[in-house]
Write a protein that holds these residues in place. Structure first.
Motif, PDB file in Angstrom:
ATOM      1  N   PRO A 289       0.810  -1.226   0.000  1.00  7.28           N
ATOM      2  CA  PRO A 289       0.000   0.000   0.000  1.00  7.28           C
ATOM      3  C   PRO A 289       0.844   1.276   0.000  1.00  7.28           C
ATOM      4  O   PRO A 289       0.463   2.273  -0.616  1.00  7.28           O
ATOM      5  N   VAL A 290       1.993   1.257   0.694  1.00  3.34           N
ATOM      6  CA  VAL A 290       2.823   2.457   0.785  1.00  3.34           C
ATOM      7  C   VAL A 290       3.284   2.917  -0.593  1.00  3.34           C
ATOM      8  O   VAL A 290       3.298   4.117  -0.900  1.00  3.34           O
ATOM      9  N   PHE A 291       3.642   1.960  -1.451  1.00  2.00           N
ATOM     10  CA  PHE A 291       4.167   2.309  -2.768  1.00  2.00           C
ATOM     11  C   PHE A 291       3.111   2.210  -3.867  1.00  2.00           C
ATOM     12  O   PHE A 291       3.437   2.189  -5.051  1.00  2.00           O
ATOM     13  N   GLY A 292       1.855   2.123  -3.479  1.00  2.00           N
ATOM     14  CA  GLY A 292       0.757   2.220  -4.436  1.00  2.00           C
ATOM     15  C   GLY A 292       0.673   1.064  -5.416  1.00  2.00           C
ATOM     16  O   GLY A 292       0.449   1.271  -6.612  1.00  2.00           O
ATOM     17  N   LEU A 293       0.807  -0.166  -4.912  1.00  3.84           N
ATOM     18  CA  LEU A 293       0.778  -1.342  -5.789  1.00  3.84           C
ATOM     19  C   LEU A 293      -0.534  -2.102  -5.631  1.00  3.84           C
ATOM     20  O   LEU A 293      -0.562  -3.338  -5.681  1.00  3.84           O
ATOM     21  N   LEU A 294      -1.630  -1.380  -5.458  1.00  8.13           N
ATOM     22  CA  LEU A 294      -2.913  -2.007  -5.149  1.00  8.13           C
ATOM     23  C   LEU A 294      -3.804  -2.187  -6.380  1.00  8.13           C
ATOM     24  O   LEU A 294      -5.023  -2.163  -6.267  1.00  8.13           O
ATOM     25  N   ASN A 295      -3.196  -2.368  -7.555  1.00  5.86           N
ATOM     26  CA  ASN A 295      -3.999  -2.716  -8.733  1.00  5.86           C
ATOM     27  C   ASN A 295      -4.130  -4.231  -8.817  1.00  5.86           C
ATOM     28  O   ASN A 295      -3.677  -4.960  -7.925  1.00  5.86           O
ATOM     29  N   ILE A 296      -4.715  -4.747  -9.889  1.00  5.30           N
ATOM     30  CA  ILE A 296      -4.980  -6.183  -9.996  1.00  5.30           C
ATOM     31  C   ILE A 296      -3.691  -7.000  -9.959  1.00  5.30           C
ATOM     32  O   ILE A 296      -3.626  -8.065  -9.329  1.00  5.30           O
ATOM     33  N   GLU A 297      -2.637  -6.508 -10.612  1.00  7.46           N
ATOM     34  CA  GLU A 297      -1.369  -7.236 -10.600  1.00  7.46           C
ATOM     35  C   GLU A 297      -0.781  -7.291  -9.191  1.00  7.46           C
ATOM     36  O   GLU A 297      -0.363  -8.368  -8.715  1.00  7.46           O
ATOM     37  N   GLY A 298      -0.761  -6.149  -8.513  1.00  4.38           N
ATOM     38  CA  GLY A 298      -0.208  -6.111  -7.169  1.00  4.38           C
ATOM     39  C   GLY A 298      -0.977  -6.986  -6.200  1.00  4.38           C
ATOM     40  O   GLY A 298      -0.386  -7.677  -5.362  1.00  4.38           O
ATOM     41  N   LEU A 299      -2.310  -6.971  -6.311  1.00  4.96           N
ATOM     42  CA  LEU A 299      -3.132  -7.778  -5.413  1.00  4.96           C
ATOM     43  C   LEU A 299      -2.930  -9.271  -5.651  1.00  4.96           C
ATOM     44  O   LEU A 299      -2.889 -10.068  -4.706  1.00  4.96           O
TER      45      LEU A 299
END
Length: 327
Positions: A71-81
């Motif tokens: 969450p800190v580095f903004g990786l909360l899209n479908i790939e990150g999840l």
């Protein structure tokens, strides 16, 4: 290649390293307090008996860092999840197995069948969500012939096989101080570069987050290890590596970039087959890293040799990717 080392990615690397090192200072005393000491196999190398009682389940250290970093580095899209799901879900299987064996002091954790079924279910969820997402592709890259294949109905069973095989291969590699974490750092760097080349910034950032987290963990896991990652860590790393390969459409390059994982697995398969068929063993001991220990190599030498080999394999895989796909 230089473009990948921008300010954000440098912050991810340094931030993850510092966070992991700090988390380790907090988690390690708790593992000691739980008396979560590693049991050493009687049939393993005799030099490992001195490691009896070293805290295990240390994979919690870099998993907590990854959970904070997403969450800190903004990786909360479908790939990150999907990446964090695969990592944490497989890590959770390993955690329960470790907890039953190490904390509850029961000789057996999950049975092999139970563990395999859990892994298949997680792999199915990963590939099912990917295949139903409009944002993600289910093709696989064939770098050797500059092509992409759509496997159709065979895609889901093929990817489940790749994911489960990778997870267990990484698990087998975790047998020496710093070995699995060091090898996975080199493999994650390959995926960071591959993600940059294929324009998948989220996967690239996740790979660098993993590199930094493991580098911080190595502060405690390098020889002589103050903590082992346990199945908690090794299964989680397998889940992370497999998910990166799948989402980048690179399962066919995984046996090359992750060649050490697969050589370790192949050594176990060949050892078992040879003994069952002929009554003779090919290696002095398997997995492969124990063979070299039995030949008299110090484990630090084995780790250095395996890491160097992994670097060469990752460089070769990257060249296949660049000259076989990107151009």
């Amino acid at each position: 290649m230089i473009e990948i080392f921008n300010l954000k990615n440098i912050m991810i690397l340094l931030g993850a390293f510092i966070c992991s090192a700090l988390v380790g200072r907090l988690v390690l005393p708790q593992l000691k307090r739980l008396n979560a000491g590693q049991s050493i196999r009687d049939d393993g190398p005799s030099s490992h008996l001195v490691k009896e009682g070293t805290p295990t389940m240390g994979g919690i250290i870099f998993l907590l860092t990854l959970c904070l970093g997403i969450p800190v580095f903004g990786l909360l899209n479908i790939e990150g999840l999907l990446l964090i799901f695969s990592t944490l879900a497989f890590g959770l299987v390993g955690f329960f197995d470790d907890y039953i064996k190490v904390v509850k002091k029961r000789n057996l954790g999950f049975t092999a069948l139970q563990k395999l079924l859990c892994q298949i279910i997680i792999a199915f969820v990963l590939v099912f969500v990917q295949s139903k997402s409009k944002e993600l592709s289910t093709e696989i890259i064939v770098p050797f012939i500059q092509s992409r294949w759509d496997l159709g109905a065979f895609y889901i069973p093929f990817i489940i096989f790749v994911v489960v095989g990778t997870v267990n291969s990484v698990n087998l590699t975790d047998g020496l101080d710093g070995l699995s974490s060091s090898i996975t750092i080199t493999v994650a760097i390959f995926f960071a570069l591959a993600a940059h080349a294929l324009n998948h910034p989220t996967i690239g950032s996740f790979a660098l987050l993993l590199v930094g987290s493991l580098a911080g963990f190595l502060v405690y896991n390098k020889y002589p290890a103050k903590v082992f990652m346990g199945d908690t860590g090794s299964l989680a790393l397998g889940g992370a590596v497999a998910a990166m390969a799948v989402l980048l459409q690179l399962p066919l390059l995984l046996p090359l970039a992750g060649g050490i994982y697969f050589m370790e697995t192949l050594s176990v398969i060949l050892q078992v087959l040879s003994f069952k068929l002929t009554g003779k063993r090919i290696f002095l001991m398997s997995p492969l890293h124990h063979h070299y220990e039995q030949k008299g190599w110090h484990e630090k030498k084995v780790v250095k040799a395996f890491v160097l080999t992994s670097i060469l394999l990752c460089v070769l895989a990257y060249l296949f990717l660049i000259y076989g796909v990107v151009r």
